[in-house]
Enzyme design. Structure first.
Site, PDB file in Angstrom:
ATOM      1  N   ARG A 216      -4.180  -2.576  -5.515  1.00 30.67           N
ATOM      2  CA  ARG A 216      -3.558  -2.515  -4.441  1.00 30.67           C
ATOM      3  C   ARG A 216      -3.090  -3.999  -4.197  1.00 30.67           C
ATOM      4  O   ARG A 216      -4.798  -4.829  -4.050  1.00 30.67           O
ATOM      5  CB  ARG A 216      -4.699  -1.877  -3.314  1.00 30.67           C
ATOM      6  CG  ARG A 216      -3.926  -2.291  -1.837  1.00 30.67           C
ATOM      7  CD  ARG A 216      -4.926  -1.476  -0.685  1.00 30.67           C
ATOM      8  NE  ARG A 216      -5.149  -0.463  -0.912  1.00 30.67           N
ATOM      9  CZ  ARG A 216      -5.097   0.648   0.249  1.00 30.67           C
ATOM     10  NH1 ARG A 216      -6.198   0.462   0.981  1.00 30.67           N
ATOM     11  NH2 ARG A 216      -4.663   2.191   0.180  1.00 30.67           N
TER      12      ARG A 216
ATOM     13  N   ARG B 242     -10.427   3.912   0.998  1.00 32.30           N
ATOM     14  CA  ARG B 242     -10.562   5.846   1.044  1.00 32.30           C
ATOM     15  C   ARG B 242      -9.599   5.633  -0.733  1.00 32.30           C
ATOM     16  O   ARG B 242     -10.423   6.221  -1.622  1.00 32.30           O
ATOM     17  CB  ARG B 242      -9.483   6.583   1.462  1.00 32.30           C
ATOM     18  CG  ARG B 242     -10.061   7.270   3.093  1.00 32.30           C
ATOM     19  CD  ARG B 242      -8.848   7.684   3.473  1.00 32.30           C
ATOM     20  NE  ARG B 242      -9.301   6.383   3.962  1.00 32.30           N
ATOM     21  CZ  ARG B 242     -10.041   6.320   5.202  1.00 32.30           C
ATOM     22  NH1 ARG B 242     -10.702   6.754   5.391  1.00 32.30           N
ATOM     23  NH2 ARG B 242      -9.960   5.058   5.967  1.00 32.30           N
TER      24      ARG B 242
ATOM     25  N   HIS C 270       2.915   3.927  -1.945  1.00 29.02           N
ATOM     26  CA  HIS C 270       1.911   3.876  -1.809  1.00 29.02           C
ATOM     27  C   HIS C 270       1.710   6.162  -2.384  1.00 29.02           C
ATOM     28  O   HIS C 270       1.282   6.942  -1.341  1.00 29.02           O
ATOM     29  CB  HIS C 270       0.965   4.115  -0.550  1.00 29.02           C
ATOM     30  CG  HIS C 270      -0.372   4.365  -0.566  1.00 29.02           C
ATOM     31  ND1 HIS C 270      -1.535   4.737  -1.587  1.00 29.02           N
ATOM     32  CD2 HIS C 270      -2.189   4.666   0.659  1.00 29.02           C
ATOM     33  CE1 HIS C 270      -2.702   4.901  -1.841  1.00 29.02           C
ATOM     34  NE2 HIS C 270      -2.551   4.580  -0.197  1.00 29.02           N
TER      35      HIS C 270
HETATM   36  N1   CP Z   1      -5.285   6.324   3.035  1.00 29.08           N
HETATM   37  C1   CP Z   1      -5.733   5.093   2.442  1.00 29.08           C
HETATM   38  O1   CP Z   1      -5.188   4.402   1.684  1.00 29.08           O
HETATM   39  O2   CP Z   1      -6.907   4.839   3.100  1.00 29.08           O
HETATM   40  P1   CP Z   1      -7.697   3.275   2.503  1.00 29.08           P
HETATM   41  O3   CP Z   1      -6.697   2.352   3.337  1.00 29.08           O
HETATM   42  O4   CP Z   1      -9.297   3.234   2.951  1.00 29.08           O
HETATM   43  O5   CP Z   1      -7.450   3.182   1.172  1.00 29.08           O
END
Ligand code: CP
Length: 292
Positions: free
Chosen positions: A99, A49, A127
């Site tokens: 990230r 995402r 986050h």
């Molecule tokens: N919600 C979220 O951070 O999903 P991903 O780990 O797929 O980026």
């Protein structure tokens, strides 16, 4: 906003500006970036995402997006994160979304660099872009935060989403409660009884059980977790008619939430993902405008 690192640093008026701008993007407002700019997405932990949503937002803003693959980058030869980001700055990148598994990875990037940093999730720290899209989704539903009862359920101690949202929601006037196994409550007071929250919750925010961050002795079998802390149909039926369900996803179906409820009437899980693109457009525009 020069960078987006943590919801601890972002003021209420900055949150409101991002949410307002995201709404304008949703209503097809043009962007305000006056020159061609370049970004890169550095993901050292898995993501679907956040990575795809930032990339979609970047393309909608007409940005150049340089591909970066952590697995084939020179970080695998021992290059530091600072040197990696400095390299991207040197070749003309304006902003990076990062990230990383290390909590507070951005601390070492705060001096010596002239490139915008957006935190796409740091370990079990923060986050912020997820928090902002969660806030956007709540505001879309209720038009306000003041007085809302928000229950955050699950793996609080290991969740960067819980920490980011708890801080921001309290600052915005919502009342936040936590429901989780005692050993996962982290820095927060919690209840372990759904009965305490079901009649009053306006927002039930479920969290993913983060098996990858658990010591073996703290693991709970999935079925036991679902029985005690999962959103079952029986619990769903006791929620207020106006209540909504959020989950940052990925979802462990039949663990945090019964599989049949993922796309139920009260669920806003895929709406959160849709909103994430507009919110990330607003974040990117905000940090890039600082560079004109
Ligand atoms: N919600 C979220 O951070 O999903 P991903 O780990 O797929 O980026």
């Amino acid at each position: 906003m020069k960078n987006l690192l943590s919801m601890k640093d972002i003021k209420v008026n900055e949150i409101e500006m991002i949410l307002t701008r995201a709404l304008e993007f949703q209503q097809n407002s043009p962007h305000q970036l006056k020159k061609q700019m370049t970004v890169a997405n550095l993901f050292f932990e898995p993501s679907t995402r956040t990575k795809m949503s930032f990339e979609m937002a970047e393309r909608k803003l007409g940005l150049h997006v340089l591909p970066f693959d952590a697995g084939t980058s020179s970080t695998t030869k021992g290059e530091t994160l600072y040197d990696t980001v400095k390299t991207l700055e040197s070749i003309g990148v304006d902003a990076v979304v990062i990230r990383h598994e290390q909590n507070g990875f951005y601390e070492e990037l705060m001096s010596g660099l002239n490139i915008a940093i957006i935190n796409g999730g740091d370990g079990s720290g923060q986050h912020p872009s997820q928090s902002l899209l969660d806030l956007y989704t709540i505001k879309q539903e209720f038009g306000k935060f003041e007085g809302l009862e928000v229950t955050i359920v699950g793996d609080i101690a290991h969740s960067r989403v819980a920490k980011s949202n708890a801080q921001a929601l309290s600052n915005l006037g919502a009342h936040v409660t936590f429901l989780c196994p005692k050993e996962w409550q982290g820095e927060f007071e919690s209840t372990s009884s759904w009965e305490d929250v079901l009649p009053t919750a306006d927002v039930v925010m479920l969290l993913r059980v983060q098996h990858e961050r658990h010591a073996k002795e703290n693991e709970l079998p999935n079925q036991l977790y679902h029985e005690k802390f999962g959103l079952t149909k029986a619990r769903y039926d006791q929620l207020k008619s106006t209540a909504i369900i959020l989950h940052p996803a990925p979802v462990n179906r039949d663990v945090e939430i019964a599989s049949d409820l993922v796309e139920s009437e009260k669920s806003r899980i895929f709406k959160q993902m849709q909103n994430g693109v507009f919110v990330r457009m607003a974040i990117l525009e905000s940090v890039l405008k600082e560079r004109f």
